[in-house]
Design an enzyme around this catalytic site. Structure first.
Site, PDB file in Angstrom:
ATOM      1  N   HIS A 202      -7.662  41.247 -21.860  1.00  0.00           N
ATOM      2  CA  HIS A 202      -6.488  40.009 -22.628  1.00  0.00           C
ATOM      3  C   HIS A 202      -5.900  39.332 -21.050  1.00  0.00           C
ATOM      4  CE1 HIS A 202      -2.927  40.075 -25.214  1.00  0.00           C
ATOM      5  NE2 HIS A 202      -3.603  40.210 -25.325  1.00  0.00           N
TER       6      HIS A 202
ATOM      7  N   ASP B 196       0.649  41.772 -19.343  1.00  0.00           N
ATOM      8  CA  ASP B 196      -0.602  41.714 -20.201  1.00  0.00           C
ATOM      9  C   ASP B 196      -1.509  43.235 -18.942  1.00  0.00           C
ATOM     10  OD1 ASP B 196      -2.908  40.978 -21.279  1.00  0.00           O
ATOM     11  OD2 ASP B 196      -1.578  39.532 -22.580  1.00  0.00           O
TER      12      ASP B 196
ATOM     13  N   SER C 217      -1.630  35.778 -30.230  1.00  0.00           N
ATOM     14  CA  SER C 217      -1.810  35.986 -28.516  1.00  0.00           C
ATOM     15  C   SER C 217      -2.092  34.686 -27.941  1.00  0.00           C
ATOM     16  CB  SER C 217      -2.808  36.354 -28.457  1.00  0.00           C
ATOM     17  OG  SER C 217      -2.157  38.174 -28.229  1.00  0.00           O
TER      18      SER C 217
END
Length: 593
Positions: A191, A153, A393
């Site tokens: 994120h 990520d 996600s």
């Protein structure tokens, strides 16, 4: 980042400080008398929506007018003729219609036990809270202990709940930011931290067996080891070659001392339509799967607009996860597939769903998402720790944590058996769309209590001999100075891509030799530090020329100042990594509200 299908209603939310005429604390309300209409008296209402655009059209058809966006609560203010209330409530895309006078202020202090989308509610609804009370064959509580979960990520920041050096490990930083010591490993985008929290967060001093206090934050697998492999920069920019290199690194180092990587979480996808048997990204996850790693991938955030899952969720071996919408209630009986969750097609759709609408995770202060999407902040959160996001996600991250619980209980499970257990024990979703919800919604308690199944998937093997360019889909990184995009069969180091050679090595788990991948040195060869001080993979300088003929060195990012609190607005301007890159549904938590 906003999804492709977000309407202008969501964009206006940042300026909202009142809810339909009801003032925020300290702000006086100014209510105007309702207007009249030939079709009836105009009445002020709050329209909660499943589909903002469809709901707005319904208001227009009813002879009303749409007012301010209230996307924090997935609603908007409107005025409609009182004779049209019933029709509007029944219209497609409308979840509910509430008279303005019925709206009450939220409590000044947010509480996790009063929010159906908090992690406190998620671990209870998915059965994780019950699983934590069980023990494995060694008598340890089942919280993911001994199981390594790799997260490819944007990095993981050391916020409270993820500042445990014994459990949170920095794998290699394969992003462009790896060349700046002040950016290396840090989650400048926001994120990765959000995903890591849902997977494995645990507040200091918290006994997760008695985590009934809603002031604590606990992820699905709070005693697991999380290995962060950073591939993305502050605006999410990355190339598919970096992602594939990250997957191959996980496979090569899965059995390293102290890692024991058994789960790989990929909360992203490209819009590649390349055949999944040819696509290199698809082949990389299949190779990981066949080496004993349970790969969990987000289905995508394209709703009904895309007729295929994102890549690599399109690969039939991996666990593709769609996002469920709790409708804001504790009961699962009214849960539906979130409107943004990619449906796929009758050949390949999501295998199951997990909570994915407005999930409260950990905030990464000063990150790109934090600065640019203030509507993700949780009203009433006096701690300033939390941030709300929606997407497949989040659903994938929650499922990855659940997989780790299974693998602590039964360490010898194959990825096929983990998938079979998770898919065969879901709670049925009887409302809303059928396509895209898979077998139903994750219930890890049922999976833990189910017998070990015989399960062997026999899909045709991928070859990985497709093109790197097709695997990128429409996403390309752009040189921060010239704007030149990386295209064709070349990785970020300027090395030619030979699919047959790479695919063979990826299948064997030998794509990395020391710190070298695809013929270039990307990173060091070992972890430094200890479980007390924190462990990070040794970085190296990228001294070779890149695809654009430029040399990536520390000075490339030297103007970026990360001090744990804020980013300079000058640093990440329009001339840096292209905003087109990995935008929209690619990082599949693209609805930050």
């Amino acid at each position: 980042m906003p999804s492709r299908n977000r309407s202008a209603l969501g964009a206006a939310a940042a300026a909202i400080i009142t809810i339909a005429g009801v003032a925020a604390p300290g702000v006086p309300a100014t209510a105007a008398p309702p207007a009249a209409s030939a079709a009836g008296q105009l009445t002020r209402v709050i329209v909660a929506y499943d589909d903002a655009d469809a709901a707005a059209r319904a208001v227009d058809r009813a002879g009303g007018k749409v007012g301010r966006a209230l996307s924090i609560v997935e609603s908007f203010a409107a005025e409609i003729p009182d004779t049209q209330l019933s029709a509007l409530r029944a219209a497609p895309g409308v979840r509910s219609v509430t008279l303005d006078g019925e709206v009450a202020l939220q409590a000044e202090r947010w509480r996790a036990d009063g929010d159906a989308n908090s992690m406190f509610s998620v671990v209870r609804a998915t059965g994780a809270l019950d699983v934590w009370k069980k023990t494995d064959s060694s008598g340890r509580p089942i919280g993911g202990a001994g199981v390594g979960i790799a997260l490819i990520d944007s990095g993981v920041s050391q916020v409270t709940g993820l500042n445990d050096p014994g459990r949170i490990v920095n794998g290699p930083d394969l992003s462009f930011e790896s060349q700046s010591p002040n950016l290396r490993y840090a989650d400048t985008f926001g994120h990765g931290t959000h995903m890591a929290g849902l997977i494995a967060a645990r507040d200091p001093g918290t006994n997760f067996m008695t985590v009934d206090s809603p002031t604590n934050f606990t992820g699905m697998a709070p005693t697991s080891t999380l290995i962060s492999v950073k591939v993305a920069t502050a605006d999410g920019a990355t190339d598919v070659s970096q992602v594939i290199a990250g997957i191959d690194w996980v496979v090569t180092h899965r059995n390293d001392p102290g890692l024991n990587i058994k789960v790989l979480n990929l909360s992203f996808g490209t819009d590649s339509y390349q055949d999944e048997k040819l696509d290199p990204l698809s082949h990389a996850v299949e190779a990981a799967w066949k080496k004993g790693i349970t790969v969990v991938v987000s289905a995508g955030n394209d709703g009904k607009t895309r007729t295929a899952l994102s890549m690599p969720a399109a690969n039939p071996y991996v666990i593709a996860v769609g996002a469920a919408d709790s409708k804001g209630t504790e009961s699962r009986s009214d849960d539906v597939l979130a409107d943004f969750s990619t449906r796929g097609n009758t050949t390949r759709s999501a295998d199951l769903t997990a909570p994915g609408r407005s999930i409260v995770g950990l905030r990464d202060p000063g990150s790109y998402v934090d600065v640019n999407y203030p509507t993700g902040l949780v009203p009433g959160d006096t701690t300033g720790r939390y941030f709300r996001g929606s997407g497949s996600s989040q659903a994938a991250a929650i499922t990855s944590g659940a997989a780790a619980l299974l693998l602590q209980q039964r360490p010898n499970l194959t990825p096929d058996q983990v998938k079979k257990l998770l898919v065969s024990t879901t709670d049925a979703m009887t409302a809303g769309d059928v396509l895209g919800r898979g077998s139903g919604q994750l219930n890890i308690k049922k999976a833990i209590e189910a017998p070990t199944p015989a399960a062997t998937q026999t899909w045709a093997a991928s070859t990985g001999t497709g093109t790197l360019e097709s695997s990128r889909g429409s996403a390309h990184v752009a040189d921060p100075v010239t704007g030149t995009e990386l295209t064709g069969e070349t990785d970020i180091m300027g090395r030619a891509w030979t699919p047959s050679t790479w695919a063979k090595a990826s299948t064997a788990g030998t794509a990395w030799t020391g710190g070298t991948w695809n013929g270039a040195t990307w990173t060091g060869t070992s972890l430094s530090g200890t479980a007390t001080t924190g462990r990070s993979w040794v970085a190296v300088g990228w001294s070779g020329t890149s695809w654009s003929g430029r040399t990536w060195s520390g000075r490339t990012w030297s103007s970026a100042v990360w001090d744990g609190r804020t980013w300079s607005g000058r640093t990440w301007s329009g001339s840096t990594w292209s905003g087109r890159t990995w935008s929209g549904s690619y990082w599949s938590s693209s609805i930050w509200q």
